[in-house]
Design a protein around this motif. Structure first.
Motif, mmCIF file in Angstrom:
data_model
loop_
_atom_site.group_PDB
_atom_site.id
_atom_site.type_symbol
_atom_site.label_atom_id
_atom_site.label_comp_id
_atom_site.label_asym_id
_atom_site.label_seq_id
_atom_site.Cartn_x
_atom_site.Cartn_y
_atom_site.Cartn_z
ATOM 1 N N LEU A 1 7.759 -0.383 -11.511
ATOM 2 C CA LEU A 1 7.810 -0.702 -10.092
ATOM 3 C C LEU A 1 9.250 -0.862 -9.631
ATOM 4 O O LEU A 1 10.150 -1.149 -10.425
ATOM 5 C CB LEU A 1 7.064 -2.016 -9.821
ATOM 6 N N SER B 1 9.878 -5.010 -5.614
ATOM 7 C CA SER B 1 8.439 -5.165 -5.427
ATOM 8 C C SER B 1 8.040 -6.637 -5.499
ATOM 9 O O SER B 1 8.535 -7.400 -6.330
ATOM 10 C CB SER B 1 7.677 -4.380 -6.500
ATOM 11 N N GLU B 2 7.110 -7.019 -4.638
ATOM 12 C CA GLU B 2 6.632 -8.402 -4.610
ATOM 13 C C GLU B 2 5.688 -8.717 -5.767
ATOM 14 O O GLU B 2 5.321 -9.882 -5.966
ATOM 15 C CB GLU B 2 5.940 -8.681 -3.275
ATOM 16 N N LYS B 3 5.305 -7.722 -6.543
ATOM 17 C CA LYS B 3 4.389 -7.950 -7.657
ATOM 18 C C LYS B 3 5.071 -8.610 -8.853
ATOM 19 O O LYS B 3 4.406 -9.202 -9.698
ATOM 20 C CB LYS B 3 3.726 -6.641 -8.083
ATOM 21 N N TRP B 4 6.399 -8.488 -8.935
ATOM 22 C CA TRP B 4 7.116 -9.087 -10.056
ATOM 23 C C TRP B 4 7.051 -10.611 -9.985
ATOM 24 O O TRP B 4 7.068 -11.196 -8.893
ATOM 25 C CB TRP B 4 8.588 -8.686 -10.033
ATOM 26 N N PHE B 5 7.036 -11.264 -11.153
ATOM 27 C CA PHE B 5 7.236 -12.708 -11.234
ATOM 28 C C PHE B 5 8.695 -12.932 -11.595
ATOM 29 O O PHE B 5 9.176 -12.388 -12.595
ATOM 30 C CB PHE B 5 6.330 -13.344 -12.297
ATOM 31 N N LYS C 1 12.903 -10.512 -14.163
ATOM 32 C CA LYS C 1 11.580 -10.414 -13.569
ATOM 33 C C LYS C 1 10.620 -9.878 -14.628
ATOM 34 O O LYS C 1 11.021 -9.148 -15.534
ATOM 35 C CB LYS C 1 11.592 -9.492 -12.352
ATOM 36 N N LEU D 1 6.187 -8.790 -15.493
ATOM 37 C CA LEU D 1 4.861 -8.488 -14.964
ATOM 38 C C LEU D 1 3.937 -8.171 -16.135
ATOM 39 O O LEU D 1 4.237 -7.295 -16.949
ATOM 40 C CB LEU D 1 4.919 -7.299 -14.005
ATOM 41 N N ASP E 1 0.343 -8.017 -15.496
ATOM 42 C CA ASP E 1 -0.941 -7.760 -14.854
ATOM 43 C C ASP E 1 -1.378 -6.324 -15.156
ATOM 44 O O ASP E 1 -0.809 -5.370 -14.643
ATOM 45 C CB ASP E 1 -0.801 -7.976 -13.342
ATOM 46 N N ASN F 1 -3.761 -4.646 -14.101
ATOM 47 C CA ASN F 1 -4.190 -3.901 -12.918
ATOM 48 C C ASN F 1 -3.016 -3.305 -12.147
ATOM 49 O O ASN F 1 -3.200 -2.381 -11.342
ATOM 50 C CB ASN F 1 -5.002 -4.801 -11.984
ATOM 51 N N ALA F 2 -1.813 -3.821 -12.388
ATOM 52 C CA ALA F 2 -0.633 -3.303 -11.696
ATOM 53 C C ALA F 2 0.024 -2.155 -12.450
ATOM 54 O O ALA F 2 0.879 -1.459 -11.905
ATOM 55 C CB ALA F 2 0.384 -4.433 -11.497
#
Length: 259
Positions: free
Chosen positions: A44, A48-52, A62, A64, A66, A68-69
């Motif tokens: 990504l 991207s806002e999906k990263w923690f 960062k 991730l 998930d 599903n991502a």
């Protein structure tokens, strides 16, 4: 579909238990060339806002995990790296029965941007859900444009086991594209970035991380969060010491992921 260069992996693993300051090996050209390039492209965008995000004086990265991502190939590769057939290859040379963590706790995609950092640390010891011990880390670097001078090197430190701290830097491993590092996390294995990423170029340090577990032996540390150490210029800094204490506390660690 050929995913990895198995001959490269096995050749490196034959030297795993010779690694110092703790058992490890380096596998160049880990994935086949096509797979490595496609995996790198599937990451990504950094924004991207999906990263923690972890952003504090100990770490700037960062992550991730998930499923599903993950795009199709990344999903398939994580599935393969957690498969029994792949784990059986690694455990033969590690010498301990290993188990997968399909939840990718602490693993998955990792990414560092300009100035990215990760202080020397010990990983969590006991998985918070499975209650197994974290035994082996597999990290694969996937940034084709990252240069030696950009930094972001993985450092392996000698240590003082009595005082639970790293001492001297024993080895640096460049995050070369399609290079994998496999190491034992149970041998007072202080590791992190020996050199934070440079501020000079707008580059990314991308990696995939998978961790393998084993049965915990009697006397195993109950640690469920990473234990960090200060860098040389942070020693004696009370604020840093306080963040380290909070970061290693299961109930309070979330309060310092971002400072």
């Amino acid at each position: 579909m050929d995913i990895i260069n198995k001959e490269n992996l096995i050749h490196a693993l034959t030297k795993f238990q010779e690694g110092k300051p703790f058992h490890h090996c380096v596998v160049d050209n880990f994935f086949t060339k096509k797979i490595a390039n496609e995996l790198s492209d599937e990451f990504l965008e950094y924004k991207s806002e999906k990263w923690f995000s972890y952003l504090n004086p100990l770490e700037d990265k960062k992550a991730l995990n998930d499923w599903n991502a993950f795009p199709q190939l990344t999903y398939a590769v994580f599935n393969y790296l957690n498969s029994r057939s792949f784990i059986d290859v690694i455990q033969k040379y590690v010498g301990t029965e290993l188990f997968s963590d399909n939840g990718l706790h602490g693993g998955g995609w990792h990414i560092h941007g300009r100035g990215g950092n990760l202080n020397p640390h010990l990983d969590y010891s006991i998985h918070p859900k499975l209650l197994l011990q974290r035994k082996v880390n597999l990290i694969i670097y996937l940034s084709p444009d990252l240069k030696e001078e950009d930094g972001g090197h993985l450092g392996l430190w000698n240590s003082d086991s009595k005082e639970e701290k790293p001492t001297t830097l024993a080895k640096e491993i460049s995050p070369k594209f399609n290079r994998a590092v496999i190491f034992d996390t149970t041998q007072n294995s202080w590791h992190g970035m020996s050199r934070p990423l440079s501020h000079d170029r707008n580059m990314l340090r991308k990696s995939m991380a998978v961790y393998y577990l084993c049965e915990a032996k009697e006397g195993t540390s109950p640690r469920q969060r990473a234990l960090f150490a200060p860098r040389e210029n942070q020693i004696g800094n009370k604020e840093i010491e306080d963040i380290i204490k909070l970061r290693s506390d299961v109930k309070r660690s979330h309060s310092v992921y971002k400072v």
